[in-house]
Design an enzyme around this catalytic site. Structure first.
Site, PDB file in Angstrom:
ATOM      1  N   ASP A  66       0.873  -1.173   0.000  1.00 53.91           N
ATOM      2  CA  ASP A  66       0.000   0.000   0.000  1.00 53.91           C
ATOM      3  C   ASP A  66       0.907   1.220   0.000  1.00 53.91           C
ATOM      4  OD1 ASP A  66      -2.771   0.692  -0.168  1.00 53.91           O
ATOM      5  OD2 ASP A  66      -2.523   1.704   1.752  1.00 53.91           O
ATOM      6  N   ASP A 145       4.399   9.417 -11.101  1.00 56.94           N
ATOM      7  CA  ASP A 145       5.807   9.591 -11.488  1.00 56.94           C
ATOM      8  C   ASP A 145       6.078  10.812 -12.371  1.00 56.94           C
ATOM      9  OD1 ASP A 145       6.572   7.488  -9.955  1.00 56.94           O
ATOM     10  OD2 ASP A 145       6.851   6.064 -11.606  1.00 56.94           O
TER      11      ASP A 145
HETATM   12  P1  ITT Z   1      -3.062  -2.543  -5.328  1.00 57.03           P
HETATM   13  O1  ITT Z   1      -3.906  -3.512  -6.074  1.00 57.03           O
HETATM   14  O2  ITT Z   1      -1.652  -3.033  -5.081  1.00 57.03           O
HETATM   15  O3  ITT Z   1      -3.702  -2.017  -4.045  1.00 57.03           O
HETATM   16  P2  ITT Z   1      -3.349   0.209  -6.201  1.00 57.03           P
HETATM   17  O4  ITT Z   1      -3.001   0.901  -7.470  1.00 57.03           O
HETATM   18  O5  ITT Z   1      -4.778   0.243  -5.727  1.00 57.03           O
HETATM   19  O6  ITT Z   1      -2.857  -1.298  -6.338  1.00 57.03           O
HETATM   20  P3  ITT Z   1      -2.600   1.675  -3.787  1.00 57.03           P
HETATM   21  O7  ITT Z   1      -3.946   1.509  -3.183  1.00 57.03           O
HETATM   22  O8  ITT Z   1      -1.395   1.400  -2.951  1.00 57.03           O
HETATM   23  O9  ITT Z   1      -2.393   0.756  -5.078  1.00 57.03           O
HETATM   24  O10 ITT Z   1      -2.530   3.132  -4.381  1.00 57.03           O
HETATM   25  C1  ITT Z   1      -1.324   3.683  -4.649  1.00 57.03           C
HETATM   26  C2  ITT Z   1      -1.493   4.990  -5.404  1.00 57.03           C
HETATM   27  O11 ITT Z   1      -0.244   5.655  -5.334  1.00 57.03           O
HETATM   28  C3  ITT Z   1      -1.819   4.780  -6.868  1.00 57.03           C
HETATM   29  O12 ITT Z   1      -2.608   5.850  -7.348  1.00 57.03           O
HETATM   30  C4  ITT Z   1      -0.454   4.812  -7.532  1.00 57.03           C
HETATM   31  O13 ITT Z   1      -0.527   5.329  -8.824  1.00 57.03           O
HETATM   32  C5  ITT Z   1       0.341   5.734  -6.614  1.00 57.03           C
HETATM   33  N1  ITT Z   1       1.720   5.249  -6.504  1.00 57.03           N
HETATM   34  C6  ITT Z   1       2.182   4.275  -5.675  1.00 57.03           C
HETATM   35  N2  ITT Z   1       3.490   4.049  -5.890  1.00 57.03           N
HETATM   36  C7  ITT Z   1       3.840   4.888  -6.874  1.00 57.03           C
HETATM   37  C8  ITT Z   1       5.051   5.106  -7.560  1.00 57.03           C
HETATM   38  O14 ITT Z   1       6.132   4.407  -7.305  1.00 57.03           O
HETATM   39  N3  ITT Z   1       5.044   6.042  -8.520  1.00 57.03           N
HETATM   40  C9  ITT Z   1       3.950   6.747  -8.815  1.00 57.03           C
HETATM   41  N4  ITT Z   1       2.768   6.593  -8.233  1.00 57.03           N
HETATM   42  C10 ITT Z   1       2.713   5.663  -7.260  1.00 57.03           C
END
Ligand code: ITT
Length: 184
Positions: A66, A145
């Site tokens: 997360d 990003d």
């Molecule tokens: P899961 O199925 O793993 O939960 P998710 O996309 O719903 O996937 P999250 O709930 O953790 O993941 O939401 C993370 C948000 O933060 C999501 O909008 C990503 O685009 C952003 N994010 C996370 N890591 C990032 C990174 O390394 N670079 C850019 N954006 C990132």
């Protein structure tokens, strides 16, 4: 070589898991099952709940991730709501909300949750601070990003190579702690 399930729907995260595990003895394998992400005030709480929920349905070992971006000017928002903001107003919406904001400092955080074969739960945290710029730059990476420049750099995460991003990113740092734990 050992398969390690990564429970995520996010292909960008999965690609980075594969890159960072590299030639360690673990092979990240995606499991796309949807688990509930509770409304909570911290990424850690979301991960704790996710591990408890998945423990009832999914055979360990597995890892969940997360993550989110915490913007200083907004007292840490969107934080746990980072995905929701991305899906609703998108990066252009974020930039519009920040049009007149001078203080553009923010921190990416990643919390990884591991459930081991023996049922032990562990969390690994990584952070990367930087600033949000005023336009989108670069084609690499995913999510936020193109608008994030890590501290000490002039390129966005989307302009850096994946090796460069992984060497300093929130996910890279959390994953290296996870790998150290697994290899112990
Ligand atoms: P899961 O199925 O793993 O939960 P998710 O996309 O719903 O996937 P999250 O709930 O953790 O993941 O939401 C993370 C948000 O933060 C999501 O909008 C990503 O685009 C952003 N994010 C996370 N890591 C990032 C990174 O390394 N670079 C850019 N954006 C990132």
């Amino acid at each position: 070589m050992t398969d390690l399930q990564i429970i995520t729907s996010n292909n960008g995260k999965l690609r980075e898991f594969k890159e960072i595990f590299g030639d360690s003895k673990y092979i990240p394998v995606q499991n796309n099952i949807d688990y509930p992400e509770i409304q909570a005030s911290s990424l850690e709480e979301v991960v704790d709940f996710g591990l408890d929920w998945l423990q009832k349905t999914t055979k360990p070992p597995f890892v969940i991730d997360d993550s989110g971006v915490f913007i200083d000017f907004f007292n840490g928002f969107p934080g746990v709501y980072t995905r929701y903001i991305y899906d609703t107003i998108g990066l252009n919406g974020v930039l519009r909300q920040m049009e007149d904001v001078e203080d553009r400092k923010c921190t990416f955080r990643c919390v990884l949750g591991l459930l081991t074969e023996s049922g032990e739960k562990q969390k690994f945290v990584g952070e990367c601070s930087g600033t949000l710029i005023k336009e989108l730059r670069g084609k690499g990476g995913f999510g936020y990003d193109p608008i994030f420049i890590p501290h000490g750099f002039e390129k966005t995460f989307a302009e850096l190579s994946s090796d460069e991003k992984n060497s300093i990113s929130h996910r890279g740092k959390a994953m290296r702690k996870l790998i150290d734990f697994l290899l112990k």
